[in-house]
Design a protein around this motif. Structure first.
Motif, PDB file in Angstrom:
ATOM      1  N   LEU A 508      42.194  50.115  45.891  1.00 51.53           N
ATOM      2  CA  LEU A 508      40.982  50.696  46.464  1.00 51.53           C
ATOM      3  C   LEU A 508      40.361  51.621  45.427  1.00 51.53           C
ATOM      4  N   PRO A 509      39.056  51.555  45.232  1.00 51.34           N
ATOM      5  CA  PRO A 509      38.415  52.433  44.241  1.00 51.34           C
ATOM      6  C   PRO A 509      38.454  53.885  44.704  1.00 51.34           C
ATOM      7  N   ARG A 510      38.911  54.750  43.835  1.00 51.34           N
ATOM      8  CA  ARG A 510      39.019  56.173  44.172  1.00 51.34           C
ATOM      9  C   ARG A 510      38.455  57.027  43.048  1.00 51.34           C
ATOM     10  N   SER A 511      37.991  58.205  43.414  1.00 53.98           N
ATOM     11  CA  SER A 511      37.578  59.191  42.428  1.00 53.98           C
ATOM     12  C   SER A 511      38.819  59.886  41.888  1.00 53.98           C
ATOM     13  N   PHE A 512      38.628  60.730  40.868  1.00 55.44           N
ATOM     14  CA  PHE A 512      39.752  61.491  40.316  1.00 55.44           C
ATOM     15  C   PHE A 512      40.425  62.349  41.384  1.00 55.44           C
ATOM     16  N   ALA A 513      39.651  62.773  42.387  1.00 55.62           N
ATOM     17  CA  ALA A 513      40.196  63.634  43.434  1.00 55.62           C
ATOM     18  C   ALA A 513      40.870  62.844  44.545  1.00 55.62           C
ATOM     19  N   GLY A 514      40.878  61.518  44.435  1.00 51.05           N
ATOM     20  CA  GLY A 514      41.561  60.699  45.423  1.00 51.05           C
ATOM     21  C   GLY A 514      40.675  60.197  46.545  1.00 51.05           C
ATOM     22  N   LYS A 515      39.369  60.502  46.504  1.00 56.48           N
ATOM     23  CA  LYS A 515      38.465  60.031  47.548  1.00 56.48           C
ATOM     24  C   LYS A 515      38.204  58.539  47.375  1.00 56.48           C
ATOM     25  N   VAL A 516      38.245  57.806  48.488  1.00 57.00           N
ATOM     26  CA  VAL A 516      37.858  56.394  48.447  1.00 57.00           C
ATOM     27  C   VAL A 516      36.351  56.308  48.195  1.00 57.00           C
ATOM     28  N   GLN A 517      35.966  55.533  47.219  1.00 57.89           N
ATOM     29  CA  GLN A 517      34.551  55.331  46.918  1.00 57.89           C
ATOM     30  C   GLN A 517      34.075  54.109  47.701  1.00 57.89           C
ATOM     31  N   ARG A 518      33.624  54.362  48.903  1.00 53.80           N
ATOM     32  CA  ARG A 518      33.319  53.255  49.829  1.00 53.80           C
ATOM     33  C   ARG A 518      32.208  52.356  49.305  1.00 53.80           C
ATOM     34  N   ARG A 519      31.278  52.911  48.570  1.00 60.70           N
ATOM     35  CA  ARG A 519      30.196  52.074  48.061  1.00 60.70           C
ATOM     36  C   ARG A 519      30.696  51.079  47.008  1.00 60.70           C
ATOM     37  N   ASN A 520      31.907  51.303  46.469  1.00 62.40           N
ATOM     38  CA  ASN A 520      32.469  50.384  45.472  1.00 62.40           C
ATOM     39  C   ASN A 520      33.500  49.428  46.054  1.00 62.40           C
ATOM     40  N   LEU A 521      33.731  49.497  47.361  1.00 67.41           N
ATOM     41  CA  LEU A 521      34.720  48.598  47.972  1.00 67.41           C
ATOM     42  C   LEU A 521      34.354  47.134  47.767  1.00 67.41           C
ATOM     43  N   ILE A 522      33.077  46.853  47.699  1.00 66.18           N
ATOM     44  CA  ILE A 522      32.618  45.484  47.533  1.00 66.18           C
ATOM     45  C   ILE A 522      33.142  44.856  46.239  1.00 66.18           C
ATOM     46  N   HIS A 523      33.547  45.701  45.285  1.00 64.22           N
ATOM     47  CA  HIS A 523      34.038  45.205  43.993  1.00 64.22           C
ATOM     48  C   HIS A 523      35.559  45.023  43.974  1.00 64.22           C
ATOM     49  N   CYS A 524      36.232  45.280  45.090  1.00 66.82           N
ATOM     50  CA  CYS A 524      37.692  45.136  45.133  1.00 66.82           C
ATOM     51  C   CYS A 524      38.107  43.677  44.891  1.00 66.82           C
ATOM     52  N   PRO A 525      39.258  43.454  44.222  1.00 65.60           N
ATOM     53  CA  PRO A 525      39.789  42.091  44.103  1.00 65.60           C
ATOM     54  C   PRO A 525      40.065  41.515  45.493  1.00 65.60           C
ATOM     55  N   VAL A 526      39.684  40.265  45.704  1.00 64.25           N
ATOM     56  CA  VAL A 526      39.863  39.618  47.006  1.00 64.25           C
ATOM     57  C   VAL A 526      41.095  38.715  46.943  1.00 64.25           C
ATOM     58  N   LEU A 527      42.070  38.979  47.815  1.00 64.20           N
ATOM     59  CA  LEU A 527      43.318  38.222  47.832  1.00 64.20           C
ATOM     60  C   LEU A 527      43.262  37.132  48.906  1.00 64.20           C
ATOM     61  N   PRO A 528      44.137  36.117  48.779  1.00 66.55           N
ATOM     62  CA  PRO A 528      44.179  35.044  49.788  1.00 66.55           C
ATOM     63  C   PRO A 528      44.395  35.598  51.198  1.00 66.55           C
ATOM     64  N   GLY A 529      43.785  34.939  52.160  1.00 64.25           N
ATOM     65  CA  GLY A 529      43.894  35.361  53.556  1.00 64.25           C
ATOM     66  C   GLY A 529      42.732  36.198  54.022  1.00 64.25           C
ATOM     67  N   SER A 530      41.904  36.652  53.057  1.00 60.83           N
ATOM     68  CA  SER A 530      40.720  37.443  53.422  1.00 60.83           C
ATOM     69  C   SER A 530      39.743  36.578  54.204  1.00 60.83           C
ATOM     70  N   THR A 531      39.132  37.170  55.215  1.00 60.39           N
ATOM     71  CA  THR A 531      38.238  36.408  56.090  1.00 60.39           C
ATOM     72  C   THR A 531      37.050  37.268  56.513  1.00 60.39           C
ATOM     73  N   LYS A 532      35.866  36.662  56.507  1.00 57.41           N
ATOM     74  CA  LYS A 532      34.678  37.352  57.001  1.00 57.41           C
ATOM     75  C   LYS A 532      34.236  36.731  58.325  1.00 57.41           C
ATOM     76  N   ARG A 533      33.436  37.498  59.059  1.00 60.04           N
ATOM     77  CA  ARG A 533      32.864  37.046  60.327  1.00 60.04           C
ATOM     78  C   ARG A 533      33.947  36.625  61.321  1.00 60.04           C
ATOM     79  N   LEU A 534      34.660  37.602  61.829  1.00 63.97           N
ATOM     80  CA  LEU A 534      35.727  37.363  62.800  1.00 63.97           C
ATOM     81  C   LEU A 534      35.271  37.736  64.202  1.00 63.97           C
ATOM     82  N   SER A 535      36.072  37.332  65.186  1.00 65.91           N
ATOM     83  CA  SER A 535      35.838  37.719  66.575  1.00 65.91           C
ATOM     84  C   SER A 535      37.152  38.175  67.180  1.00 65.91           C
ATOM     85  N   ILE A 536      37.064  39.008  68.189  1.00 62.81           N
ATOM     86  CA  ILE A 536      38.270  39.430  68.905  1.00 62.81           C
ATOM     87  C   ILE A 536      38.773  38.251  69.730  1.00 62.81           C
ATOM     88  N   SER A 537      40.061  37.985  69.630  1.00 59.99           N
ATOM     89  CA  SER A 537      40.636  36.843  70.344  1.00 59.99           C
ATOM     90  C   SER A 537      40.477  37.011  71.846  1.00 59.99           C
TER      91      SER A 537
END
Length: 545
Positions: A508-537
């Motif tokens: 997860l992208p973090r600043s030096f102070a340990g804050k998650v940089q949410r605007r940079n989450l889109i750049h995270c490596p995507v691993l197998p099993g990732s899924t978009k557009r889900l619904s509650i079963s």
């Protein structure tokens, strides 16, 4: 008093003792007398090289004990120091432009890339100097270098600030945590930096030996702690390691008594000790642990606290590069989880309505607004952003700084409760989602190590949003995206469930102070099993609104 006068006239009890210690190399340190002499020689050398008063001087380097010695030399020469984050070249160019850097010191490992990029930044290559501090491998190339400055005559030093108003003099252009939008250089005056230096953050303890700093030196907390060490405070041991086992090794080797940890690193230390990878005895010399930078989970704080000796104070606080330190856990009281502490001396605080600016009662949630001798002067060469950051001075005692954070003061104990940054709040339909609350619920799943949410455009309404979660799974564990959505639905209101997607990642992208940089989450490596557009079963009983 100006910053330089104060720093050059505040020795520890033994001026020959080490104030800055290299925790990654044996027998390498700087005494206070060496610090003063080096600062003066740097200042003379820079003026001889052509530095003019008010010139911006940047430094790009990994953690190094001479980092802020150079910084203080720049200030003593009449320049303005800009500690630069180690980031991508594209981003670095924006930092250099924002801080109006016209001189740049670069450590050897970054030199080749910087020389290639310099023409794009309109930097004069004759003003790029190699940062080659004493005790490291000397630079033998043809470029001008830091070590040459040290041959200047100390006796020629003259303080350029005599008779000038320290409130109107800028000494540092720093940067925030990277959690907001455009890059802006934050101007800190001599007076504000001295106020930060004098802030009463820690109770003296006869067992204190040294502070350990592993946060990147471009971060404002590193600036402040180095200042304290060089102004007669607790010596600072500096390291570049970021993993918990190595950090524990240095804590033990140097009998560290004070340290600042991000919540993520606190959790890593707990895991390291509980797994048996390192013993807990490295924590026995600690008198104070300051946990900050972002929100801490209750379970994480309790598990870490259980590892500490009874005499150790576990504390937190609230502040920013722009504001300085605003609140701290009371020195004589334990950290109450959910609170960031009481106002530090000389800080005024009020709560205002984010939309109207109308002042609210302190116990009503709203935007936190402060006035303090520690707060910034403004943003460099950005009068529009500066104007937007302050409320007008209506009483002749100075303007109020808008923090952009939501919170209130609990009348029961006088402590500040911090909710979130307003720009991080997510609006789903008519509901407001607090990201850290959702993160924490997701991490209660036994397979989840880390979680951070943000938003994506809703599938059926381009003017609305859905939650998307970025997930790090624990080693040896497994979970599907659908399982996580259904788990979230059983624990959270429907609008908080990450139906926009579940992205499995390894970082997860973090600043030096340990804050998650949410605007940079889109750049995270995507691993197998990732899924978009889900619904509650169907059949899942989700939590009621």
């Amino acid at each position: 008093m100006d910053y330089t006068t104060r720093m050059l006239s505040s020795p520890p009890k033994d001026p020959k003792s080490a104030v800055l210690i290299d925790a990654d190399r044996e027998n390498r340190s700087i005494s206070w007398l060496e610090y003063v002499s080096t600062v003066k020689r740097i200042a003379v050398g820079l003026r001889d090289a052509g530095l003019a008063e008010g010139d911006g001087v940047g430094l790009l380097s990994v953690n190094e004990i001479y980092y802020y010695v150079l910084g203080d030399g720049v200030i003593a020469a009449g320049g303005i120091f800009a500690p630069l984050p180690t980031t991508s070249l594209d981003q670095l160019g924006l930092y250099i432009e924002a801080a109006q850097v016209s001189w740049l010191f670069v450590s050897v490992e970054f030199l080749e890339d910087i020389l290639l990029a310099a023409p794009n930044w309109k930097l004069d290559k004759t003003r790029i100097l190699v940062f080659d501090p004493p005790g490291l491998e000397p630079y033998s190339g043809r470029l001008p270098k830091f070590s040459n400055l040290l041959s200047a005559e100390e006796s020629r030093f003259k303080n350029p600030y005599e008779g000038k108003d320290p409130k109107k003099l800028i000494c540092v252009r720093s940067f925030g945590s990277g959690t907001t939008g455009s890059i802006k250089a934050i101007e800190i005056s001599h007076a504000a930096q001295l106020a930060r230096l004098d802030a009463a953050l820690f109770a003296p303890d006869p067992r204190d030996t040294a502070w350990l700093q592993n946060i990147g030196l471009s971060h404002v907390s590193s600036l402040n702690m180095c200042n304290r060490a060089c102004a007669g405070g607790l010596p600072m041991a500096l390291t570049s390691v970021v993993d918990a086992p190595s950090l524990l090794d240095r804590m033990k080797a140097f009998s560290i008594s004070q340290i600042q940890l991000s919540p993520a690193l606190m959790e890593s230390i707990t895991e390291t000790v509980k797994s048996g990878l390192r013993p807990a005895d490295a924590l026995q010399t600690l008198s104070t642990v300051l946990v900050g930078g972002t929100f801490s989970r209750k379970v994480s704080v309790e598990e870490f606290s259980a590892l500490l000796p009874s005499h150790t104070r576990l504390r937190t606080g609230y502040g920013s590069t722009e504001a300085g330190i605003v609140t701290m856990t009371p020195i004589d009281a334990p950290w109450e989880l959910g609170y960031t502490g009481v106002l530090t001396p000389k800080v005024e605080l009020k709560i205002v309505d984010i939309e109207t600016g109308k002042e609210l009662s302190l116990d009503t949630p709203g935007e936190i607004v402060i006035r303090s001798p520690e707060m910034m002067s403004g943003f460099c060469n950005n009068p529009t952003a500066t104007k937007e950051a302050f409320l007008p001075d209506v009483d002749g005692r100075g303007p109020w700084l808008k923090t952009g954070d939501k919170g209130f003061v609990d009348p029961a104990n006088g402590q500040l409760v911090l909710h979130a940054r307003y720009h991080e709040l997510i609006k789903i339909g008519t509901e407001t989602v607090l990201p850290v609350d959702v993160d924490e619920v997701l991490m209660t799943h036994p397979s989840i190590k880390k979680a951070a949410i943000t938003s994506v455009v809703a599938r059926d309404d381009e003017l609305d949003l859905e939650i998307i979660a970025y997930i790090i799974v624990k080693d040896g564990a497994s979970i599907t995206a659908q399982e996580l959505v259904d788990y979230a639905a059983s624990k959270l209101p429907k609008h908080c469930v990450p139906i926009g997607g579940v992205i499995f990642t390894n970082d997860l992208p973090r600043s030096f102070a340990g804050k998650v940089q949410r605007r940079n989450l889109i750049h995270c490596p995507v691993l197998p099993g990732s899924t978009k557009r889900l619904s509650i079963s169907s059949g899942v009983e989700y939590k009621a609104e």
